[in-house]
Design a protein around this motif. Structure first.
Motif, PDB file in Angstrom:
ATOM      1  N   UNK A 191       0.757  -1.084   0.287  1.00 61.63           N
ATOM      2  CA  UNK A 191      -0.223  -0.029   0.151  1.00 61.63           C
ATOM      3  C   UNK A 191       1.164   1.886  -0.009  1.00 61.63           C
ATOM      4  N   UNK A 192       0.344   2.097  -0.521  1.00 61.94           N
ATOM      5  CA  UNK A 192       0.926   3.561  -0.581  1.00 61.94           C
ATOM      6  C   UNK A 192      -0.137   4.623   0.157  1.00 61.94           C
ATOM      7  N   UNK A 193       0.327   5.332   1.195  1.00 65.12           N
ATOM      8  CA  UNK A 193      -1.564   5.704   2.392  1.00 65.12           C
ATOM      9  C   UNK A 193      -1.128   6.875   2.713  1.00 65.12           C
ATOM     10  N   UNK A 194      -1.996   6.917   3.683  1.00 64.91           N
ATOM     11  CA  UNK A 194      -2.283   8.536   4.361  1.00 64.91           C
ATOM     12  C   UNK A 194      -2.586   7.682   5.843  1.00 64.91           C
ATOM     13  N   UNK A 195      -1.526   7.739   6.668  1.00 71.09           N
ATOM     14  CA  UNK A 195      -1.580   7.995   7.800  1.00 71.09           C
ATOM     15  C   UNK A 195      -2.244   9.637   9.131  1.00 71.09           C
ATOM     16  N   UNK A 196      -2.603   9.136  10.153  1.00 70.83           N
ATOM     17  CA  UNK A 196      -3.091   9.931  11.165  1.00 70.83           C
ATOM     18  C   UNK A 196      -2.956   9.484  12.541  1.00 70.83           C
ATOM     19  N   UNK A 204      -4.912   6.097  14.063  1.00 70.64           N
ATOM     20  CA  UNK A 204      -4.655   4.952  15.257  1.00 70.64           C
ATOM     21  C   UNK A 204      -3.885   6.078  15.772  1.00 70.64           C
ATOM     22  N   UNK A 205      -4.239   5.487  17.259  1.00 77.53           N
ATOM     23  CA  UNK A 205      -4.139   6.552  18.668  1.00 77.53           C
ATOM     24  C   UNK A 205      -2.659   4.962  19.683  1.00 77.53           C
ATOM     25  N   UNK A 206      -1.280   5.081  20.262  1.00 76.32           N
ATOM     26  CA  UNK A 206      -0.762   4.287  20.551  1.00 76.32           C
ATOM     27  C   UNK A 206      -1.016   4.627  22.161  1.00 76.32           C
ATOM     28  N   UNK A 207      -0.743   3.644  22.825  1.00 73.00           N
ATOM     29  CA  UNK A 207      -0.430   3.134  23.762  1.00 73.00           C
ATOM     30  C   UNK A 207       0.364   3.750  24.208  1.00 73.00           C
ATOM     31  N   UNK A 208       0.638   4.310  25.873  1.00 75.41           N
ATOM     32  CA  UNK A 208       2.044   4.613  26.964  1.00 75.41           C
ATOM     33  C   UNK A 208       2.842   3.971  26.133  1.00 75.41           C
ATOM     34  N   UNK A 209       2.778   2.288  26.029  1.00 77.77           N
ATOM     35  CA  UNK A 209       4.243   1.362  26.118  1.00 77.77           C
ATOM     36  C   UNK A 209       4.605   1.628  24.610  1.00 77.77           C
ATOM     37  N   UNK A 210       3.843   2.139  23.356  1.00 77.77           N
ATOM     38  CA  UNK A 210       4.380   2.214  22.373  1.00 77.77           C
ATOM     39  C   UNK A 210       4.258   0.853  20.914  1.00 77.77           C
ATOM     40  N   UNK A 211       3.303  -0.270  21.908  1.00 71.08           N
ATOM     41  CA  UNK A 211       3.052  -1.447  21.113  1.00 71.08           C
ATOM     42  C   UNK A 211       2.436  -1.880  20.959  1.00 71.08           C
ATOM     43  N   UNK A 212       1.362  -1.254  21.373  1.00 73.10           N
ATOM     44  CA  UNK A 212      -0.409  -1.638  21.067  1.00 73.10           C
ATOM     45  C   UNK A 212      -1.036   0.037  21.119  1.00 73.10           C
ATOM     46  N   UNK A 213      -1.683  -0.068  20.228  1.00 71.28           N
ATOM     47  CA  UNK A 213      -2.004   0.613  19.225  1.00 71.28           C
ATOM     48  C   UNK A 213      -3.931   0.619  18.975  1.00 71.28           C
ATOM     49  N   UNK A 214      -4.857   1.825  18.856  1.00 75.32           N
ATOM     50  CA  UNK A 214      -6.246   1.216  18.440  1.00 75.32           C
ATOM     51  C   UNK A 214      -6.464   1.959  17.005  1.00 75.32           C
ATOM     52  N   UNK A 215      -6.887   0.811  16.256  1.00 80.57           N
ATOM     53  CA  UNK A 215      -6.943   1.899  14.946  1.00 80.57           C
ATOM     54  C   UNK A 215      -8.401   2.787  15.049  1.00 80.57           C
ATOM     55  N   UNK A 216      -8.934   4.090  15.027  1.00 83.87           N
ATOM     56  CA  UNK A 216      -9.154   5.214  14.824  1.00 83.87           C
ATOM     57  C   UNK A 216      -9.966   5.273  14.089  1.00 83.87           C
ATOM     58  N   UNK A 217      -9.811   5.063  12.908  1.00 82.46           N
ATOM     59  CA  UNK A 217     -10.176   4.694  11.274  1.00 82.46           C
ATOM     60  C   UNK A 217      -9.854   4.148  10.113  1.00 82.46           C
ATOM     61  N   UNK A 218     -10.408   3.682   9.643  1.00 81.37           N
ATOM     62  CA  UNK A 218      -9.805   2.600   8.375  1.00 81.37           C
ATOM     63  C   UNK A 218     -10.294   3.322   7.251  1.00 81.37           C
ATOM     64  N   UNK A 219     -10.583   4.369   6.249  1.00 82.74           N
ATOM     65  CA  UNK A 219     -10.579   3.849   4.752  1.00 82.74           C
ATOM     66  C   UNK A 219     -10.196   3.044   3.599  1.00 82.74           C
ATOM     67  N   UNK A 220     -10.643   2.646   3.342  1.00 79.46           N
ATOM     68  CA  UNK A 220      -9.608   1.316   2.997  1.00 79.46           C
ATOM     69  C   UNK A 220      -9.361   1.958   1.015  1.00 79.46           C
ATOM     70  N   UNK A 221     -10.933   2.712   0.645  1.00 80.46           N
ATOM     71  CA  UNK A 221     -10.751   3.883  -1.164  1.00 80.46           C
ATOM     72  C   UNK A 221     -10.010   2.603  -2.105  1.00 80.46           C
TER      73      UNK A 221
END
Length: 307
Positions: A8-13, A84-101
């Motif tokens: 993929x070539x994409x945009x991230x936030x 996505x948003x990373x937790x303090x350990x920087x290994x776990x994260x929550x996906x906030x939005x995914x747009x396959x487009x």
């Protein structure tokens, strides 16, 4: 040397405990190309973007020896976007939005000029799409390396197993290795995964390094302790780019050279996390990379005498 990269070539936030980015350039194939282009050129890119993907981003990669003939530009669709948003350990994260487009219906077409590639790097994508690229190759590459993730293990398990049969090197992280094998011990997990088709298995452990398995052989490469880690998003893809870039440059697919390639990949990943997105990769010099690889050598090089 001839390297083809699919992904993929994409945009991230991205949001981490240490900062936040607006929409920035990302995507597996983007990180792989930025990393691998330090070691080998040309790189034949196979991907898809929308009308909103900046042309200057394609141009700057072309200037680094990345061939864009295989990159489809959909003039009426948007580029893949992930937030996505990373937790303090920087290994776990929550996906906030995914747009396959554009990725929703991506059907890669291997240009004739890409045929004959010696090395094929399959970045994280839908397994059926990865498999379609292999099947389009008129001549099997000398080495096929594949990255995947737990999402595909859950929603496309049968397709994933089919493509794993076709690859030489599989890259997963430790939780993915456990999920794929149903084994908690990474040694047992590796043994089971290697019966699925790959000759080599690399298990990435983030800040704890990486393991290479081949037959009964095991090699461990540490991660470099870093004072500041801002964004781990592209670290795994940057690792893959450094790994396959070194392999393509040396054209040596032996187990011993793969150990070196893991050190190179780890060094490149250690740069990636120092800034958001591809920013750190864009400013690297050859001297920077050589110095960082020497740091890794010092981490694992020691003399010992048994009395």
């Amino acid at each position: 040397m001839s390297l083809m990269v699919v992904g993929s070539m994409a945009f991230d936030a991205i949001e981490t405990p240490f900062g936040k980015s607006d929409r920035i350039i990302g995507g597996a194939a983007t990180y792989i190309a930025w990393s691998a282009s330090n070691f080998c050129q040309p790189i034949r890119q196979l991907s898809v973007v929308g009308y909103d993907f900046p042309k200057e981003e394609l141009t700057v990669l072309e200037d680094r020896g990345v061939v864009m003939e295989g990159v489809q530009i959909k003039k009426d669709e948007k580029t893949f976007f992930w937030s996505g948003r990373y937790h303090m350990d920087m290994n776990t994260r929550d996906t906030l939005d995914t747009q396959l487009n554009v990725l929703a219906n991506f059907e890669p077409i291997v240009p004739e000029s890409y045929q004959g590639a010696e090395f094929l790097m399959l970045g994280n994508l839908v397994p059926a799409v990865q498999h379609s690229v292999i099947k389009q190759m008129k001549e099997r590459p000398r080495l096929i390396v594949m990255d995947t993730m737990n999402f595909w293990m859950e929603v496309a398990h049968a397709d994933l197993l089919e493509v794993i049969k076709e690859v030489d090197v599989l890259l997963v992280n430790d939780s993915e290795a456990r999920e794929l094998s149903n084994e908690y011990s990474l040694v047992k997990a590796a043994r089971k995964i290697l019966t699925m088709g790959p000759k080599y298995l690399i298990i990435k452990k983030g800040e704890h390094g990486a393991l290479l398995f081949h037959g009964d052989n095991v090699f461990f490469a540490p991660a470099l302790p870093l004072e500041d880690v801002f964004d781990p998003t592209g670290a795994g893809d940057t690792f893959a780019g450094g790994f396959i870039g070194h392999i393509a440059r040396t054209r040596d697919i032996s187990y011993e050279n793969m150990k070196t390639a893991i050190i190179v990949g780890s060094a490149m990943a250690s740069f990636c996390v120092e800034k958001f997105g591809t920013e750190r990769l864009r400013e690297l010099s050859k001297a920077d990379i050589e110095a960082r690889i020497r740091q890794f050598q010092e981490l694992v090089n020691f003399d010992i005498e048994l009395v």
